[in-house]
Design an enzyme around this catalytic site. Structure first.
Site, PDB file in Angstrom:
ATOM      1  N   ASN A 140       0.945  -1.252  -0.035  1.00  9.23           N
ATOM      2  CA  ASN A 140       0.020  -0.109   0.057  1.00  9.23           C
ATOM      3  C   ASN A 140       0.983   1.172  -0.076  1.00  9.23           C
ATOM      4  O   ASN A 140       1.469   1.557   0.907  1.00  9.23           O
ATOM      5  CB  ASN A 140      -0.914  -0.165   1.050  1.00  9.23           C
ATOM      6  CG  ASN A 140      -1.868   1.271   1.264  1.00  9.23           C
ATOM      7  OD1 ASN A 140      -1.859   2.222   0.316  1.00  9.23           O
ATOM      8  ND2 ASN A 140      -2.500   1.422   2.476  1.00  9.23           N
ATOM      9  N   LYS A 154       0.256   4.411  -0.082  1.00 12.31           N
ATOM     10  CA  LYS A 154      -0.685   5.373   0.146  1.00 12.31           C
ATOM     11  C   LYS A 154      -0.418   6.662  -0.724  1.00 12.31           C
ATOM     12  O   LYS A 154      -0.347   6.411  -1.712  1.00 12.31           O
ATOM     13  CB  LYS A 154      -0.155   5.784   1.906  1.00 12.31           C
ATOM     14  CG  LYS A 154      -0.150   4.510   2.578  1.00 12.31           C
ATOM     15  CD  LYS A 154       0.006   4.414   4.081  1.00 12.31           C
ATOM     16  CE  LYS A 154      -0.233   3.309   4.798  1.00 12.31           C
ATOM     17  NZ  LYS A 154      -0.074   3.306   6.262  1.00 12.31           N
ATOM     18  N   HIS A 157      -9.592   1.399   4.806  1.00 13.94           N
ATOM     19  CA  HIS A 157      -8.263   1.582   5.460  1.00 13.94           C
ATOM     20  C   HIS A 157      -8.475   2.549   6.860  1.00 13.94           C
ATOM     21  O   HIS A 157      -9.062   3.308   6.697  1.00 13.94           O
ATOM     22  CB  HIS A 157      -7.113   2.155   4.714  1.00 13.94           C
ATOM     23  CG  HIS A 157      -5.818   2.013   5.080  1.00 13.94           C
ATOM     24  ND1 HIS A 157      -5.321   2.866   5.795  1.00 13.94           N
ATOM     25  CD2 HIS A 157      -4.714   1.167   5.053  1.00 13.94           C
ATOM     26  CE1 HIS A 157      -4.014   2.588   6.420  1.00 13.94           C
ATOM     27  NE2 HIS A 157      -3.867   1.540   5.973  1.00 13.94           N
ATOM     28  N   GLU A 183      -6.766   4.840   7.854  1.00 10.12           N
ATOM     29  CA  GLU A 183      -6.424   6.100   7.729  1.00 10.12           C
ATOM     30  C   GLU A 183      -7.606   7.050   6.897  1.00 10.12           C
ATOM     31  O   GLU A 183      -8.058   8.190   7.141  1.00 10.12           O
ATOM     32  CB  GLU A 183      -5.360   6.315   6.635  1.00 10.12           C
ATOM     33  CG  GLU A 183      -3.887   6.317   7.455  1.00 10.12           C
ATOM     34  CD  GLU A 183      -2.879   5.523   6.836  1.00 10.12           C
ATOM     35  OE1 GLU A 183      -2.839   5.571   5.416  1.00 10.12           O
ATOM     36  OE2 GLU A 183      -1.886   4.913   7.221  1.00 10.12           O
ATOM     37  N   GLU A 190      -5.316  -4.996  10.427  1.00  5.30           N
ATOM     38  CA  GLU A 190      -4.319  -3.889  10.567  1.00  5.30           C
ATOM     39  C   GLU A 190      -4.449  -3.295  11.870  1.00  5.30           C
ATOM     40  O   GLU A 190      -5.387  -2.491  11.922  1.00  5.30           O
ATOM     41  CB  GLU A 190      -4.400  -2.807   9.358  1.00  5.30           C
ATOM     42  CG  GLU A 190      -4.110  -3.468   8.115  1.00  5.30           C
ATOM     43  CD  GLU A 190      -3.327  -2.514   7.270  1.00  5.30           C
ATOM     44  OE1 GLU A 190      -2.227  -2.748   6.440  1.00  5.30           O
ATOM     45  OE2 GLU A 190      -4.175  -1.347   7.036  1.00  5.30           O
ATOM     46  N   GLY A 193       2.790   2.037  10.665  1.00  4.96           N
ATOM     47  CA  GLY A 193       3.437   3.397  10.896  1.00  4.96           C
ATOM     48  C   GLY A 193       4.244   3.680  11.872  1.00  4.96           C
ATOM     49  O   GLY A 193       4.809   4.622  11.993  1.00  4.96           O
ATOM     50  N   SER A 238       3.348  -2.143  10.320  1.00  6.25           N
ATOM     51  CA  SER A 238       5.145  -2.536  10.503  1.00  6.25           C
ATOM     52  C   SER A 238       5.599  -3.684  10.067  1.00  6.25           C
ATOM     53  O   SER A 238       6.478  -4.243  10.810  1.00  6.25           O
ATOM     54  CB  SER A 238       5.434  -2.063  11.853  1.00  6.25           C
ATOM     55  OG  SER A 238       4.833  -0.646  12.089  1.00  6.25           O
TER      56      SER A 238
HETATM   57  P1  13P Z   1       3.221   0.200   7.500  1.00  2.79           P
HETATM   58  O1  13P Z   1       3.533  -0.989   6.820  1.00  2.79           O
HETATM   59  O2  13P Z   1       3.974   1.653   7.119  1.00  2.79           O
HETATM   60  O3  13P Z   1       3.058   0.207   9.055  1.00  2.79           O
HETATM   61  O4  13P Z   1       1.737   0.441   7.104  1.00  2.79           O
HETATM   62  C1  13P Z   1       0.789  -0.490   7.205  1.00  2.79           C
HETATM   63  C2  13P Z   1      -0.450  -0.150   6.389  1.00  2.79           C
HETATM   64  O5  13P Z   1      -1.379   0.745   6.652  1.00  2.79           O
HETATM   65  C3  13P Z   1      -0.707  -0.985   5.185  1.00  2.79           C
HETATM   66  O6  13P Z   1      -2.067  -0.634   4.811  1.00  2.79           O
END
Ligand code: 13P
Length: 252
Positions: free
Chosen positions: A12, A14, A97, A99, A169, A175, A214
């Site tokens: 992903n 983003k 997601h 976010e 997740e 992150g 992560s």
């Molecule tokens: P990270 O791998 O940067 O923690 O992000 C995970 C994520 O949100 C994947 O959709």
């Protein structure tokens, strides 16, 4: 991982990468995928989808979007629909997601329409679910997952359930570098599978449940070896070809 289910490793991106950067990434990644047994995809910004599809034509790399609107068309300024993505040649779409839930007001109610709309259009939805740090501390992880999974899958017919990919997740792991412990990941992913099993035991055996949060080349082998984990949704570590290819290798 269970050999009955084909692993999926999805990056992903983003809000990262221009069209030119996406094409260069694809060119560097494709030779690394020649011998891989896992399914591999990148979930890319809308503006990079068409160039990525051009750059990956005939290759095993899937191209996914990161969001879609639940309606096929209409007065929804700034939105993109499933049929529009399908016309480009997009293979799937991330929905729900954390976010998008946190910053853009994505709701379980909208997801209840988005997931079947994606399937009907021919896209593979990756439905993201997960609890916050506070919810885990309060012992509310199962309640949160139950609500998110049940509502988002509510209008998906039993016989289509196994076509949905679900990504567990935990928000506290996204992150942050705080990856879930293997026991935590296995427990939550198995619980998500059991929730699908409440609808259909057959679907539960076939549905792919990923872990995200992560994931790195270092922790991927241990996470991907877990019984119920069928792959990974990778954020930061998917931005560099080297680290993403290493995670893909761990799934193969
Ligand atoms: P990270 O791998 O940067 O923690 O992000 C995970 C994520 O949100 C994947 O959709």
């Amino acid at each position: 991982m269970n050999p009955a289910r084909r692993p999926l490793v999805a990056g992903n991106w983003k809000m990262h990468k221009t069209a030119a950067e996406a094409q260069a990434y694809a060119q560097a990644l494709l030779p690394r995928l020649a011998t891989v047994g896992a399914e591999v995809a990148v979930c890319a910004p809308f503006t990079t989808l068409a160039p990525l599809i051009d750059a990956t034509r005939g290759s095993p790399l899937g191209v996914y979007a990161q969001n879609m609107h639940e309606q096929p068309a209409g007065a929804f300024t700034g939105e993109v629909s499933a049929p529009m993505l399908v016309e480009l040649g997009v293979d799937g779409v991330v929905v729900g997601h954390s976010e998008r839930r946190q910053y853009f007001g994505e709701t379980d109610r909208a997801l209840c329409e988005k997931v079947p709309a994606a399937l009907e259009a021919g896209l593979t939805p990756i439905l993201c679910v997960g609890e916050s740090e506070e919810e885990r501390a309060a012992g509310e992880t199962d309640r949160k997952l139950r609500q998110q999974v049940r509502e988002a899958l509510n209008r998906v017919p039993d016989e289509r359930l196994a076509s949905v990919v679900i990504a567990y997740e935990p928000i506290w792991a996204i992150g942050t570098g705080l990856v879930a412990a293997p026991e935590q990941a296995q427990e939550a992913v198995a619980f998500v599978r059991a929730l699908v099993g409440d609808r259909s035991r057959r679907a539960a055996a076939g549905v792919r449940v990923l872990y995200g949060g992560s994931v790195t080349p270092e922790n991927a082998p241990q996470l991907l070896a877990l019984e119920d984990v069928d792959g990974a949704l990778v954020g930061g570590a998917s931005l560099e070809v080297e680290s993403f290819a290493a995670i893909v290798k761990a799934a193969a």
